[in-house]
Design a protein around this motif. Structure first.
Motif, PDB file in Angstrom:
ATOM      1  N   VAL A  43       0.842  -1.205   0.000  1.00 46.47           N
ATOM      2  CA  VAL A  43       0.000   0.000   0.000  1.00 46.47           C
ATOM      3  C   VAL A  43       0.875   1.253   0.000  1.00 46.47           C
ATOM      4  O   VAL A  43       0.638   2.204  -0.751  1.00 46.47           O
ATOM      5  CB  VAL A  43      -0.954  -0.004   1.210  1.00 46.47           C
ATOM      6  N   ILE A  44       1.897   1.274   0.849  1.00 41.16           N
ATOM      7  CA  ILE A  44       2.780   2.447   0.932  1.00 41.16           C
ATOM      8  C   ILE A  44       3.512   2.662  -0.380  1.00 41.16           C
ATOM      9  O   ILE A  44       3.555   3.783  -0.925  1.00 41.16           O
ATOM     10  CB  ILE A  44       3.779   2.274   2.098  1.00 41.16           C
ATOM     11  N   VAL A  45       4.093   1.611  -0.924  1.00 41.26           N
ATOM     12  CA  VAL A  45       4.900   1.742  -2.139  1.00 41.26           C
ATOM     13  C   VAL A  45       4.031   2.103  -3.338  1.00 41.26           C
ATOM     14  O   VAL A  45       4.406   2.965  -4.154  1.00 41.26           O
ATOM     15  CB  VAL A  45       5.697   0.445  -2.377  1.00 41.26           C
ATOM     16  N   ASP A  46       2.872   1.487  -3.467  1.00 41.69           N
ATOM     17  CA  ASP A  46       1.974   1.832  -4.578  1.00 41.69           C
ATOM     18  C   ASP A  46       1.566   3.303  -4.507  1.00 41.69           C
ATOM     19  O   ASP A  46       1.477   3.990  -5.535  1.00 41.69           O
ATOM     20  CB  ASP A  46       0.721   0.952  -4.548  1.00 41.69           C
ATOM     21  N   ALA A  47       1.328   3.786  -3.302  1.00 39.46           N
ATOM     22  CA  ALA A  47       0.861   5.172  -3.140  1.00 39.46           C
ATOM     23  C   ALA A  47       1.933   6.176  -3.537  1.00 39.46           C
ATOM     24  O   ALA A  47       1.650   7.158  -4.235  1.00 39.46           O
ATOM     25  CB  ALA A  47       0.418   5.403  -1.699  1.00 39.46           C
ATOM     26  N   SER A  62       0.523   0.527  14.094  1.00 40.06           N
ATOM     27  CA  SER A  62       0.395  -0.591  15.027  1.00 40.06           C
ATOM     28  C   SER A  62      -0.592  -1.647  14.543  1.00 40.06           C
ATOM     29  O   SER A  62      -0.685  -2.734  15.119  1.00 40.06           O
ATOM     30  CB  SER A  62      -0.040  -0.085  16.407  1.00 40.06           C
ATOM     31  N   SER A  63      -1.321  -1.329  13.443  1.00 37.78           N
ATOM     32  CA  SER A  63      -2.284  -2.280  12.882  1.00 37.78           C
ATOM     33  C   SER A  63      -2.428  -2.005  11.396  1.00 37.78           C
ATOM     34  O   SER A  63      -2.509  -0.827  10.981  1.00 37.78           O
ATOM     35  CB  SER A  63      -3.645  -2.144  13.554  1.00 37.78           C
ATOM     36  N   PRO A  64      -2.510  -3.050  10.551  1.00 36.00           N
ATOM     37  CA  PRO A  64      -2.725  -2.818   9.122  1.00 36.00           C
ATOM     38  C   PRO A  64      -4.002  -2.038   8.835  1.00 36.00           C
ATOM     39  O   PRO A  64      -4.074  -1.328   7.823  1.00 36.00           O
ATOM     40  CB  PRO A  64      -2.811  -4.240   8.552  1.00 36.00           C
ATOM     41  N   ASP A  65      -4.981  -2.126   9.710  1.00 32.49           N
ATOM     42  CA  ASP A  65      -6.250  -1.451   9.472  1.00 32.49           C
ATOM     43  C   ASP A  65      -6.141   0.070   9.591  1.00 32.49           C
ATOM     44  O   ASP A  65      -7.084   0.791   9.263  1.00 32.49           O
ATOM     45  CB  ASP A  65      -7.313  -1.965  10.444  1.00 32.49           C
ATOM     46  N   GLN A  66      -4.990   0.561  10.081  1.00 29.81           N
ATOM     47  CA  GLN A  66      -4.792   2.013  10.123  1.00 29.81           C
ATOM     48  C   GLN A  66      -4.513   2.592   8.732  1.00 29.81           C
ATOM     49  O   GLN A  66      -4.538   3.808   8.556  1.00 29.81           O
ATOM     50  CB  GLN A  66      -3.643   2.356  11.071  1.00 29.81           C
ATOM     51  N   LEU A  67      -4.217   1.705   7.785  1.00 26.93           N
ATOM     52  CA  LEU A  67      -3.986   2.146   6.417  1.00 26.93           C
ATOM     53  C   LEU A  67      -5.269   1.970   5.603  1.00 26.93           C
ATOM     54  O   LEU A  67      -6.051   1.059   5.876  1.00 26.93           O
ATOM     55  CB  LEU A  67      -2.843   1.345   5.784  1.00 26.93           C
ATOM     56  N   PRO A  68      -5.466   2.832   4.599  1.00 26.25           N
ATOM     57  CA  PRO A  68      -4.536   3.853   4.136  1.00 26.25           C
ATOM     58  C   PRO A  68      -4.681   5.203   4.815  1.00 26.25           C
ATOM     59  O   PRO A  68      -3.967   6.138   4.471  1.00 26.25           O
ATOM     60  CB  PRO A  68      -4.881   3.964   2.653  1.00 26.25           C
ATOM     61  N   ALA A  69      -5.578   5.349   5.778  1.00 27.65           N
ATOM     62  CA  ALA A  69      -5.865   6.662   6.378  1.00 27.65           C
ATOM     63  C   ALA A  69      -4.614   7.296   6.981  1.00 27.65           C
ATOM     64  O   ALA A  69      -4.356   8.497   6.801  1.00 27.65           O
ATOM     65  CB  ALA A  69      -6.951   6.523   7.439  1.00 27.65           C
ATOM     66  N   LEU A  70      -3.804   6.495   7.698  1.00 30.61           N
ATOM     67  CA  LEU A  70      -2.618   7.045   8.350  1.00 30.61           C
ATOM     68  C   LEU A  70      -1.598   7.517   7.308  1.00 30.61           C
ATOM     69  O   LEU A  70      -0.965   8.574   7.478  1.00 30.61           O
ATOM     70  CB  LEU A  70      -1.992   5.986   9.263  1.00 30.61           C
ATOM     71  N   GLU A 127      -2.331   8.526   4.241  1.00 29.30           N
ATOM     72  CA  GLU A 127      -2.888   9.732   3.635  1.00 29.30           C
ATOM     73  C   GLU A 127      -2.619  10.954   4.503  1.00 29.30           C
ATOM     74  O   GLU A 127      -2.244  12.019   3.995  1.00 29.30           O
ATOM     75  CB  GLU A 127      -4.385   9.556   3.409  1.00 29.30           C
ATOM     76  N   SER A 128      -2.781  10.812   5.811  1.00 26.82           N
ATOM     77  CA  SER A 128      -2.524  11.941   6.716  1.00 26.82           C
ATOM     78  C   SER A 128      -1.065  12.353   6.672  1.00 26.82           C
ATOM     79  O   SER A 128      -0.733  13.549   6.669  1.00 26.82           O
ATOM     80  CB  SER A 128      -2.924  11.565   8.141  1.00 26.82           C
ATOM     81  N   VAL A 136      -5.845   4.560  -2.132  1.00 32.35           N
ATOM     82  CA  VAL A 136      -5.258   5.662  -1.371  1.00 32.35           C
ATOM     83  C   VAL A 136      -5.560   6.956  -2.108  1.00 32.35           C
ATOM     84  O   VAL A 136      -5.336   7.066  -3.318  1.00 32.35           O
ATOM     85  CB  VAL A 136      -3.736   5.474  -1.215  1.00 32.35           C
ATOM     86  N   ARG A 137      -6.064   7.932  -1.405  1.00 36.44           N
ATOM     87  CA  ARG A 137      -6.421   9.222  -2.012  1.00 36.44           C
ATOM     88  C   ARG A 137      -5.496  10.300  -1.439  1.00 36.44           C
ATOM     89  O   ARG A 137      -5.592  10.639  -0.263  1.00 36.44           O
ATOM     90  CB  ARG A 137      -7.887   9.548  -1.740  1.00 36.44           C
ATOM     91  N   LEU A 138      -4.632  10.816  -2.303  1.00 38.09           N
ATOM     92  CA  LEU A 138      -3.624  11.770  -1.845  1.00 38.09           C
ATOM     93  C   LEU A 138      -3.775  13.145  -2.496  1.00 38.09           C
ATOM     94  O   LEU A 138      -2.901  13.989  -2.360  1.00 38.09           O
ATOM     95  CB  LEU A 138      -2.216  11.232  -2.142  1.00 38.09           C
TER      96      LEU A 138
END
Length: 596
Positions: free
Chosen positions: A8-12, A132-140, A142-143, A174-176
């Motif tokens: 997710v991070i690398v694609d974004a 601390s959790s995969p579920d924090q992405l992609p919001a974290l 994006e912030s 992911v919306r940036l």
């Protein structure tokens, strides 16, 4: 198929247009570097030191306005990022740093290599968080990215070793996207500022980096006000060149007498897009108008009579509508008055001082200068070994380098010589650690710049102290096949520190460097190395360095006793130099300088 945190991070970042990620590999980063390896259009640039990677990311951000990205693995790998990230923060460059961490279950146990990243980066980052959790992405994510881009700063996202490879439970795009805004001050504030400027007899502009996008508007305003234009170092790019008939160079320690007198002789100063930090170089008793997008910058360095918070271009256009007169155009500069009746004498005097100073600098930079009568006397006093004058080196590079070259400079004397003798004409760009003032930035900044375009000429003005501090990353230039031209001002000194000591009346101490032959070191690394000691060989050597494919280290033995006279030398400074030189001579003869 669900994506992992790393994916997710690398694609974004790839979708955002990031083309390189800089860092040193390590176990906590393995999921991320594997994702980079399998992503088309995204390159991992392995550095020899994480600090170099952070500098490279900072340079890319400054050149493109886009996000720069660097990574450091758990513990020391992340700590090493810190200085380069401070450079980005102080330069208002949006950078995303991915920091490794020990596995979540080990956090807080004083585990091997555990470092409290959120605390470590608390001062440098506008955003910092630990996943601390995969579920924090992609919001974290994006912030983090939006904060870095929106606030033009550093975002640090810490990824524990056991998190990067985990899959997200509910994946979404992911919306940036982040729209830019143009701010402008209230009309009444513009009207008050225009009244002050319109009623002034002698206006001088101090123009900074924040005005670069508004070049045409600023030139029109300088013409309307018949105002000389003093440039900060970061405004050289964008405002220098033969088509600016108002600029008179820089002020401060790297500046010139024309700029200093243009500020001193004015009754009103107009600060445009600058937070020039050296308070002692602002003249006292002037009416000051300041335009800046950051409210915190207004009045921070000097008291202001009118502060306009807004985009420089929009604000200057509003001022032009309020001021009397018509634009004559820079090409019509000459005797007489503007369309609004403003006398141009202040501008003409400043420009005449500037061109006279430039002619003097050109004479000093001539390699044949020391062969003349005056030059021989001067050389006997300050250059008995007949080393190459740094002015001559900078001038030769300026003459030979391309008009679209990107220049980087180490902090210290290398910046002095570039600021005075290299013109940012054409589409040249300029990067340096001009707010943090770090050593060792020029070469890694050049590394990042060259990665953006391997065909564009990139020139690093390196001090010998700066280059040797991160010398290992010369190998990164070789490995990544980056054709950076490294120009070494090899005076065997920490030159700026030496100058500061002598200015204070102290003999130089701790500044002498036992340098290797940098050209030979480069050759041993598989990089072309050229060493120059004879002034007669300078021109040909610079031309050969720039004509040689691939990276080149041009090691030039320059005069260690060259003095860069400040824009406004004081009697105290002159006395300090005299006392220091006496102490150095006595010490050199075996005496105890401290007792004399």
């Amino acid at each position: 198929m669900a994506r992992t945190v790393a994916r997710v991070i690398v694609d974004a970042i790839a979708e955002l247009g990031v083309r390189q990620v800089f860092g040193v590999v390590g176990d906590a980063l393995n999921p991320l570097t594997e994702a980079i390896r399998t992503t088309e259009g995204l390159e991992w640039v392995g550095c020899r030191h994480e600090e170099a990677g952070a500098f490279a990311a900072s340079a890319q951000s400054q050149l493109t306005g886009n996000l720069g990205v660097c990574m450091g693995t758990v513990g020391p790998g992340s700590v090493h990022l810190l200085n380069g990230l401070y450079d980005a923060a102080k330069s208002h460059a949006p950078v995303l740093a991915i920091a490794g961490q020990v596995p979540l279950a080990e956090v807080g146990t004083d585990a091997f290599q555990e470092v409290g990243n959120d605390a470590l980066f608390s001062d440098v980052a506008v955003f910092r968080a630990t996943i601390s959790s995969p579920d924090q992405l992609p919001a974290l994510l994006e912030s983090a990215v939006r904060t870095a881009l929106g606030r033009k700063g550093v975002a640090v996202l810490t990824v524990p070793a056991d998190i990067g490879g985990k899959e997200l439970g509910a994946d979404r795009p992911v919306r940036l996207s982040l729209s830019s805004t143009v701010t402008r001050p209230e009309e009444s504030a513009v009207r008050d500022a225009a009244r002050l400027l319109g009623g002034a007899e002698r206006v001088t502009l101090l123009v900074g980096q924040g005005a670069r996008a508004a070049r045409a508007d600023v030139l029109a305003l300088a013409d309307r006000l018949a105002a000389p234009m003093v440039l900060t170092l970061k405004a050289k790019e964008g405002f220098e060149g033969p088509d600016n008939a108002f600029q008179v160079g820089q002020t401060g320690l790297i500046g010139n007498p024309a700029a200093a007198s243009a500020l001193h002789d004015a009754d009103t100063l107009l600060l445009l897009g600058t937070d020039f930090p050296y308070r002692e170089w602002y003249p006292e008793g002037k009416t000051v108008v300041q335009v800046d997008t950051e409210p915190a910058h207004i009045g921070r360095r000097v008291p202001v009579a009118a502060g306009l918070v807004g985009d420089v271009g929009a604000t200057v256009r509003d001022l032009l509508r309020q001021l009397p007169g018509e634009d004559r155009g820079a090409e019509e500069e000459g005797a007489g008055r503007t369309g609004g009746g403003r006398d141009r004498g202040h501008l003409e005097r400043a420009r005449k001082r500037f061109t006279t100073w430039q002619a003097g600098q050109a004479r000093l930079a001539d390699p044949a200068h020391d062969k003349g009568a005056a030059g021989r006397v001067r050389s006997a006093l300050d250059n008995p070994e007949h080393d190459i004058r740094p002015e001559a080196l900078a001038t030769a590079v300026d003459r030979i380098a391309a008009d679209d070259a990107i220049f980087t400079t180490d902090t210290g004397m290398a910046t002095v010589w570039l600021s005075r003798l290299v013109e940012m004409r054409g589409t040249r760009r300029l990067i340096g650690s001009y707010n943090l003032g770090s050593m060792a930035n020029a070469m890694p900044h050049a590394l990042g710049a060259q990665c953006l375009d391997r065909e564009r000429q990139v020139v690093a003005f390196c001090g010998d102290g700066g280059l040797s501090m991160l010398l290992g990353d010369l190998m990164t230039l070789k490995t990544a096949r980056l054709p950076v031209k490294i120009v070494v001002f090899d005076n065997r000194r920490l030159g700026m520190v030496k100058l500061e000591q002598e200015e204070a009346g102290l003999p130089e101490f701790g500044t002498v460097l036992d340098n290797p032959d940098f050209a030979a070191v480069a050759t041993a690394m598989g990089i072309t190395g050229i060493r120059v000691g004879d002034p007669a060989d300078l021109e040909e050597s610079v031309r050969r360095a720039f004509a040689t494919p691939g990276p080149v280290v041009l090691d030039v033995l320059t005069n260690p006793d060259e003095i860069a006279v400040p824009a406004k030398p004081t009697a105290e400074q002159g006395w300090g130099f005299a006392v220091a030189k006496v102490k150095e001579i006595v010490r050199g003869r075996g005496g105890d300088a401290a007792s004399h």
